[in-house]
Design a protein around this motif. Structure first.
Motif, mmCIF file in Angstrom:
data_model
loop_
_atom_site.group_PDB
_atom_site.id
_atom_site.type_symbol
_atom_site.label_atom_id
_atom_site.label_comp_id
_atom_site.label_asym_id
_atom_site.label_seq_id
_atom_site.Cartn_x
_atom_site.Cartn_y
_atom_site.Cartn_z
ATOM 1 N N LEU A 1 5.559 4.612 2.130
ATOM 2 C CA LEU A 1 5.688 6.133 2.181
ATOM 3 C C LEU A 1 7.157 6.290 2.480
ATOM 4 O O LEU A 1 7.782 7.197 2.027
ATOM 5 C CB LEU A 1 4.776 6.565 3.338
ATOM 6 C CG LEU A 1 4.633 7.883 3.440
ATOM 7 C CD1 LEU A 1 4.236 8.889 2.146
ATOM 8 C CD2 LEU A 1 3.625 8.518 4.822
ATOM 9 N N ALA B 1 0.943 3.643 2.036
ATOM 10 C CA ALA B 1 1.547 3.948 3.320
ATOM 11 C C ALA B 1 2.752 2.710 3.730
ATOM 12 O O ALA B 1 3.513 3.373 4.412
ATOM 13 C CB ALA B 1 0.184 3.400 4.604
ATOM 14 N N ASP B 2 2.554 1.513 3.125
ATOM 15 C CA ASP B 2 3.955 0.817 3.358
ATOM 16 C C ASP B 2 4.921 1.393 2.672
ATOM 17 O O ASP B 2 6.114 1.288 3.016
ATOM 18 C CB ASP B 2 3.491 -0.795 2.836
ATOM 19 C CG ASP B 2 2.409 -1.472 3.523
ATOM 20 O OD1 ASP B 2 2.229 -0.920 4.668
ATOM 21 O OD2 ASP B 2 1.932 -2.410 2.878
ATOM 22 N N THR C 1 1.116 -1.113 -0.203
ATOM 23 C CA THR C 1 -0.147 -0.106 -0.019
ATOM 24 C C THR C 1 0.980 1.282 0.078
ATOM 25 O O THR C 1 2.064 1.153 0.432
ATOM 26 C CB THR C 1 -0.975 0.022 1.338
ATOM 27 O OG1 THR C 1 0.188 0.230 2.312
ATOM 28 C CG2 THR C 1 -1.345 -1.164 1.409
ATOM 29 N N PRO D 1 0.128 9.276 1.708
ATOM 30 C CA PRO D 1 -0.922 8.194 0.979
ATOM 31 C C PRO D 1 -2.320 8.608 0.956
ATOM 32 O O PRO D 1 -2.671 9.379 1.718
ATOM 33 C CB PRO D 1 -0.841 6.847 2.047
ATOM 34 C CG PRO D 1 -0.433 7.481 3.141
ATOM 35 C CD PRO D 1 0.033 8.758 2.969
ATOM 36 N N GLU E 1 -7.749 11.302 3.937
ATOM 37 C CA GLU E 1 -6.594 11.847 4.103
ATOM 38 C C GLU E 1 -6.448 13.199 3.591
ATOM 39 O O GLU E 1 -5.203 13.888 4.023
ATOM 40 C CB GLU E 1 -5.452 10.994 3.655
ATOM 41 C CG GLU E 1 -5.225 9.650 4.127
ATOM 42 C CD GLU E 1 -6.049 8.680 3.187
ATOM 43 O OE1 GLU E 1 -6.155 7.533 3.070
ATOM 44 O OE2 GLU E 1 -6.921 9.316 2.380
#
Ligand SMILES: O=C(O)[C@H](O)[C@@H](O)[C@H](O)[C@H](O)COP(=O)(O)O
Length: 239
Positions: A122, A119-120, A117, A173, A158
């Motif tokens: 980032l 987020a992973d 993702t 993200p 977000e």
């Protein structure tokens, strides 16, 4: 539509062309001028482009410009979190359409990094952008008919963080439910105050959307493109 119908803010210049090809050539000329001027006074220049379907003729015109491409950092304003060989990948679009010919010498800073993702990925994306100097030198934005730009989508949970210019984050993200893929985007802090910012649009629908954006400029959450409707912006549009 005449320019005055857009009630754009003072000193936002709108350039209207008959065809997407004419727009692309004019925008490529303006971008090349700004990049070459920047490289007269700085060791490197940054060029941030957007993906989607509008930019292709612009990329094809810009890549042939006789610039000192080895001193130019190219990156995307945002990216869909898909592999680079996916048809929806903006990185694939940039590598295949812009980073060719003379422009193949440019340094590409990729938002897309390993990770299931955004987020992973980032932290790796932040590392990839470590050498990026702000404010950006040249920024080319697109716009969706919901008023998003980059991946600053009105429905993204977000969005408030990505619009917070007091935040130190330059990349974030985004998981807008309206989109089929998760996204990663440069934040408003990273995107604002570029030396040259252009909004590249095609079609009557986009002009109507821009007109709507101009009607309530302060409400940025509703249409994030409004954050860029500021003096100095240049709009390039064709039917
Ligand atoms: O990843 C993306 O899709 C872009 O970065 C996005 O912000 C794009 O600029 C607009 O959605 C307009 O897209 P079109 O040019 O396809 O209309």
């Amino acid at each position: 539509m005449k320019m005055h119908d857009l009630n754009l803010p003072e000193s936002v210049d709108a350039y209207f062309f008959d065809t997407p090809g004419d727009t692309a050539v004019a925008l490529a000329d303006a971008v090349a001028k700004h990049l070459s001027e920047r490289l007269l006074i700085a060791p490197r220049a940054s060029l941030v482009v957007s993906g989607g379907s509008t930019p292709l003729p612009f990329f094809e015109a810009l890549r042939e410009k006789p610039l000192d491409w080895a001193r130019i950092d190219v990156l995307l304003a945002d990216e869909r979190w898909v592999s680079e060989d996916d048809n929806d990948s903006n990185t694939r679009l940039v590598r295949e359409s812009l980073l060719q010919g003379p422009a193949s010498e440019a340094r590409y800073l990729s938002l897309k990094q390993p990770g299931d993702t955004p987020a992973d990925g980032l932290a790796a994306a932040e590392t990839a952008l470590e050498e990026l100097h702000l404010p950006l030198d040249v920024l080319i934005l697109g716009m969706g008919n919901d008023g998003h730009t980059a991946s600053l989508f009105p429905d993204a949970p977000e969005l408030d963080q990505a619009l917070d210019t007091d935040s130190a984050a330059i990349v974030a993200p985004m998981t807008p439910p309206s989109q089929p893929q998760k996204r990663i985007t440069l934040t408003l802090r990273a995107l604002s105050r570029a030396g040259f910012t252009a909004l590249h649009l095609k079609g009557d629908d986009k002009l109507k959307t821009l007109q709507g954006a101009c009607s309530d400029i302060e409400n940025i959450r509703e249409m994030p493109i409004r954050a860029f409707l500021k003096p100095g912006l240049q709009v390039y549009w064709s039917a």
